[in-house]
Write an enzyme that holds these catalytic residues in place. Structure first.
Site, PDB file in Angstrom:
ATOM      1  N   THR A  16       0.827  -1.208   0.000  1.00  0.00           N
ATOM      2  CA  THR A  16       0.000   0.000   0.000  1.00  0.00           C
ATOM      3  C   THR A  16       0.862   1.258   0.000  1.00  0.00           C
ATOM      4  O   THR A  16       0.484   2.283  -0.553  1.00  0.00           O
ATOM      5  CB  THR A  16      -0.935  -0.030   1.230  1.00  0.00           C
ATOM      6  OG1 THR A  16      -1.828  -1.114   1.042  1.00  0.00           O
ATOM      7  CG2 THR A  16      -1.724   1.237   1.399  1.00  0.00           C
ATOM      8  N   SER A  62       1.334  -7.390  -1.012  1.00  0.00           N
ATOM      9  CA  SER A  62       2.046  -8.411  -0.225  1.00  0.00           C
ATOM     10  C   SER A  62       1.178  -9.619   0.125  1.00  0.00           C
ATOM     11  O   SER A  62       1.689 -10.631   0.584  1.00  0.00           O
ATOM     12  CB  SER A  62       2.653  -7.816   1.041  1.00  0.00           C
ATOM     13  OG  SER A  62       1.692  -7.668   2.051  1.00  0.00           O
ATOM     14  N   THR A  95       1.549  -4.345   4.256  1.00  0.00           N
ATOM     15  CA  THR A  95       1.319  -4.681   5.673  1.00  0.00           C
ATOM     16  C   THR A  95       0.764  -6.095   5.854  1.00  0.00           C
ATOM     17  O   THR A  95       0.868  -6.662   6.933  1.00  0.00           O
ATOM     18  CB  THR A  95       0.320  -3.688   6.318  1.00  0.00           C
ATOM     19  OG1 THR A  95      -0.926  -3.759   5.600  1.00  0.00           O
ATOM     20  CG2 THR A  95       0.844  -2.269   6.328  1.00  0.00           C
ATOM     21  N   ASP A  96       0.156  -6.656   4.790  1.00  0.00           N
ATOM     22  CA  ASP A  96      -0.607  -7.898   4.973  1.00  0.00           C
ATOM     23  C   ASP A  96       0.231  -9.110   5.372  1.00  0.00           C
ATOM     24  O   ASP A  96      -0.269 -10.005   6.063  1.00  0.00           O
ATOM     25  CB  ASP A  96      -1.387  -8.228   3.691  1.00  0.00           C
ATOM     26  CG  ASP A  96      -2.597  -7.313   3.520  1.00  0.00           C
ATOM     27  OD1 ASP A  96      -2.961  -6.621   4.490  1.00  0.00           O
ATOM     28  OD2 ASP A  96      -3.175  -7.296   2.419  1.00  0.00           O
TER      29      ASP A  96
HETATM   30  N1  ASP Z   1      -2.748  -5.393   0.626  1.00  0.00           N
HETATM   31  C1  ASP Z   1      -1.703  -4.448   0.970  1.00  0.00           C
HETATM   32  C2  ASP Z   1      -0.384  -5.196   0.958  1.00  0.00           C
HETATM   33  O1  ASP Z   1      -0.132  -5.931   1.871  1.00  0.00           O
HETATM   34  C3  ASP Z   1      -1.994  -3.870   2.300  1.00  0.00           C
HETATM   35  C4  ASP Z   1      -0.994  -2.886   2.803  1.00  0.00           C
HETATM   36  O2  ASP Z   1       0.131  -2.790   2.374  1.00  0.00           O
HETATM   37  O3  ASP Z   1      -1.358  -2.149   3.762  1.00  0.00           O
HETATM   38  O4  ASP Z   1       0.374  -5.072   0.048  1.00  0.00           O
END
Ligand code: ASP
Length: 312
Positions: A16, A62, A95-96
């Site tokens: 993100t 991710s 973050t995932d």
């Molecule tokens: N779906 C995103 C990822 O993990 C979520 C994020 O980065 O906050 O790439």
């Protein structure tokens, strides 16, 4: 006298923090991993004594992280650890699956400099996007003399392997349970609250890591709850599964239906127990199952996968 220049390497992987939405009011619908690492630096007020080198490893959401990308990351980090001209490294990540990457790096990389995983909860296009500050704070941590693998988000420093994503949307989306935060960065000043115990769970040499995803051991997570019946365990054993994580209840307790299947099949597949409870260590060896050093199921699955590779 001119200040000593510190070189920081940024490894971009997407997430993100590199995500784009259609408008600055859009926080939820966006595409992760659209920007390169070099683009994330635009507009960041970089201190004069910091020089940046970027490595574009991948540009993914991710949620789609793979073992082959993680292996490449470990190989790159290993090279960077040997370079005298580098002070530290920042990895921009989604973050995932920060949890899994943290465990993977804990077991495969020996840090000799700061390695900082950072991310953001809001896409780069959002009003009050959190990515730029997280990146600047991470660069400051990477240019410090704190050796280790850290995660930095929302001004807060954690030991990477201890961090857990704890909120789906908020900027303050991570915590480290009983371990807690280990420091913070404010006004670009890095402060550690205490000495940190760096606990390397395993040392897996890079030549033990296959290049292709399909060559990694197959570990499945079985959920222990009121509906647990164990049929999945039998099916997976029949199909050649290499390991199980039983995500148990409470202090690593496991539904009797699952225990019965494990016992009746005389299962020799390595099986480790974790818990669906978010905080606390498992202290329970009553079933003779492996007690994972990580009580979080996704972290334990990564750990068991690496453990199986290491014992090949
Ligand atoms: N779906 C995103 C990822 O993990 C979520 C994020 O980065 O906050 O790439």
């Amino acid at each position: 006298m001119s200040e000593v220049v510190k070189k920081i390497v940024i490894i971009g992987t997407g997430g993100t923090i590199a995500g784009n939405a259609a408008s600055e009011k859009e926080f939820v619908n966006y595409s992760a991993g659209e920007k390169e690492a070099a683009e994330l630096l635009l507009g960041i007020p970089m201190p004069d004594n910091i020089e940046i080198e970027t490595i574009e490893l991948c540009q993914i959401d991710s949620k789609d992280m793979t073992f082959s990308i993680l292996k490449k990351m470990a190989v790159v980090l290993n090279d960077l650890m040997g370079r005298d001209d580098i002070t530290g490294v920042v990895i921009t990540h989604g973050t995932d699956t920060l949890e899994e990457t943290s465990v993977f790096l804990n077991c495969t990389v020996v840090p000799t400099k700061p390695i900082v995983l950072t991310a953001s909860m809001r896409p780069s296009t959002a009003l009050s996007a959190d990515g730029p500050l997280n990146l600047l704070d991470s660069i400051m941590l990477a240019s410090s003399d704190h050796v280790g693998i850290f995660a930095l988000i929302n001004n807060t420093i954690y030991l990477a392997e201890e961090v857990i994503k704890s909120h789906t949307l908020k900027v303050d989306g991570f915590y480290a349970g009983d371990f807690g935060a280990i420091g913070h960065v404010y006004n670009s000043e890095v402060e550690f609250f205490r000495n940190v115990k760096h606990d390397k769970k395993m040392n897996v040499s890079l030549d033990k890591l296959p290049d292709e995803d399909k060559s990694y051991p197959w570990v499945e997570i079985i959920y222990s709850d009121v509906s647990a019946n164990g049929q999945l365990i039998s099916l997976l054993v029949d199909n050649g599964v290499d390991g199980f994580i039983i995500n148990g209840t409470g202090n690593g307790t496991v539904h009797q239906n699952l225990l019965n299947v494990l016992k009746s099949m005389d299962i020799t597949v390595p099986t480790a127990v974790t818990t669906r409870v978010p905080t606390g260590k498992i202290m329970n060896d009553q079933y003779g199952l492996i007690v994972s050093p990580y009580s979080h199921a996704a972290k334990a699955r990564m750990w068991l996968t690496l453990w199986l590779l290491n014992s090949r």
